[in-house]
Design a protein around this motif. Sequence first.
Motif, PDB file in Angstrom:
ATOM      1  N   PHE A 126       7.900   7.180   9.267  1.00  0.00           N
ATOM      2  CA  PHE A 126       8.177   5.825   8.814  1.00  0.00           C
ATOM      3  C   PHE A 126       9.650   5.502   9.004  1.00  0.00           C
ATOM      4  O   PHE A 126      10.519   6.334   8.736  1.00  0.00           O
TER       5      PHE A 126
ATOM      6  N   HIS B 118       9.194  11.336   6.726  1.00  0.00           N
ATOM      7  CA  HIS B 118       7.939  11.967   7.137  1.00  0.00           C
ATOM      8  C   HIS B 118       6.991  12.081   5.948  1.00  0.00           C
ATOM      9  O   HIS B 118       5.961  12.739   6.029  1.00  0.00           O
TER      10      HIS B 118
ATOM     11  N   GLU C  72       4.218  11.053   2.977  1.00  0.00           N
ATOM     12  CA  GLU C  72       2.992  10.262   2.955  1.00  0.00           C
ATOM     13  C   GLU C  72       3.357   8.864   2.463  1.00  0.00           C
ATOM     14  O   GLU C  72       4.224   8.711   1.601  1.00  0.00           O
ATOM     15  N   ARG C  73       2.703   7.847   3.000  1.00  0.00           N
ATOM     16  CA  ARG C  73       3.072   6.465   2.665  1.00  0.00           C
ATOM     17  C   ARG C  73       3.047   6.184   1.153  1.00  0.00           C
ATOM     18  O   ARG C  73       3.986   5.575   0.645  1.00  0.00           O
TER      19      ARG C  73
ATOM     20  N   GLU D 222       6.329   4.805  -0.744  1.00  0.00           N
ATOM     21  CA  GLU D 222       6.337   3.521  -1.450  1.00  0.00           C
ATOM     22  C   GLU D 222       6.723   3.701  -2.920  1.00  0.00           C
ATOM     23  O   GLU D 222       7.484   2.891  -3.465  1.00  0.00           O
TER      24      GLU D 222
ATOM     25  N   ILE E 111       8.564  -1.516   5.982  1.00  0.00           N
ATOM     26  CA  ILE E 111       8.138  -0.162   6.335  1.00  0.00           C
ATOM     27  C   ILE E 111       7.395  -0.237   7.665  1.00  0.00           C
ATOM     28  O   ILE E 111       6.396  -0.942   7.789  1.00  0.00           O
TER      29      ILE E 111
ATOM     30  N   GLU F  94       5.520   2.059  10.492  1.00  0.00           N
ATOM     31  CA  GLU F  94       4.956   3.366  10.807  1.00  0.00           C
ATOM     32  C   GLU F  94       4.958   3.551  12.318  1.00  0.00           C
ATOM     33  O   GLU F  94       4.629   2.622  13.065  1.00  0.00           O
ATOM     34  N   CYS F  95       5.356   4.726  12.764  1.00  0.00           N
ATOM     35  CA  CYS F  95       5.352   5.010  14.197  1.00  0.00           C
ATOM     36  C   CYS F  95       4.993   6.470  14.428  1.00  0.00           C
ATOM     37  O   CYS F  95       5.147   7.309  13.545  1.00  0.00           O
ATOM     38  N   ALA F  96       4.493   6.749  15.623  1.00  0.00           N
ATOM     39  CA  ALA F  96       4.158   8.117  16.024  1.00  0.00           C
ATOM     40  C   ALA F  96       5.115   8.504  17.147  1.00  0.00           C
ATOM     41  O   ALA F  96       4.949   8.079  18.289  1.00  0.00           O
TER      42      ALA F  96
ATOM     43  N   GLY G 208       5.730  13.425  15.194  1.00  0.00           N
ATOM     44  CA  GLY G 208       4.689  13.431  14.173  1.00  0.00           C
ATOM     45  C   GLY G 208       3.645  14.426  14.493  1.00  0.00           C
ATOM     46  O   GLY G 208       2.853  14.896  13.799  1.00  0.00           O
TER      47      GLY G 208
END
Length: 94
Positions: A2, A52, A54-55, A59, A77, A79-81, A94
Amino acid sequence: MFIVSLTYKVPLERIEAHIEGHMAWLEDAYARGLLIASGRKVPRSGGVLLSHAERPALEACLATDPFQSHDLADYEIIECAITLTAPGFEALKG
């Protein structure tokens, strides 16, 4: 991974009044393994966080940032890989 983009929505004088609390919050987030990098935007209009976590954990952490609790900044926020990196940055994948 993230990317969190913070954008200040108040004058820097109000940000400065809470910078000590924000720095303590950052140190705690690093100690808990929730952040891997952070820094100011240039020009100084906010900041960027890399995580890295968990969302839901991220949050929950963001909700306790003094900049958030005092309504000083907006948070986006993203999110990307990450699939490719330069040598030495493999930990971002990731």
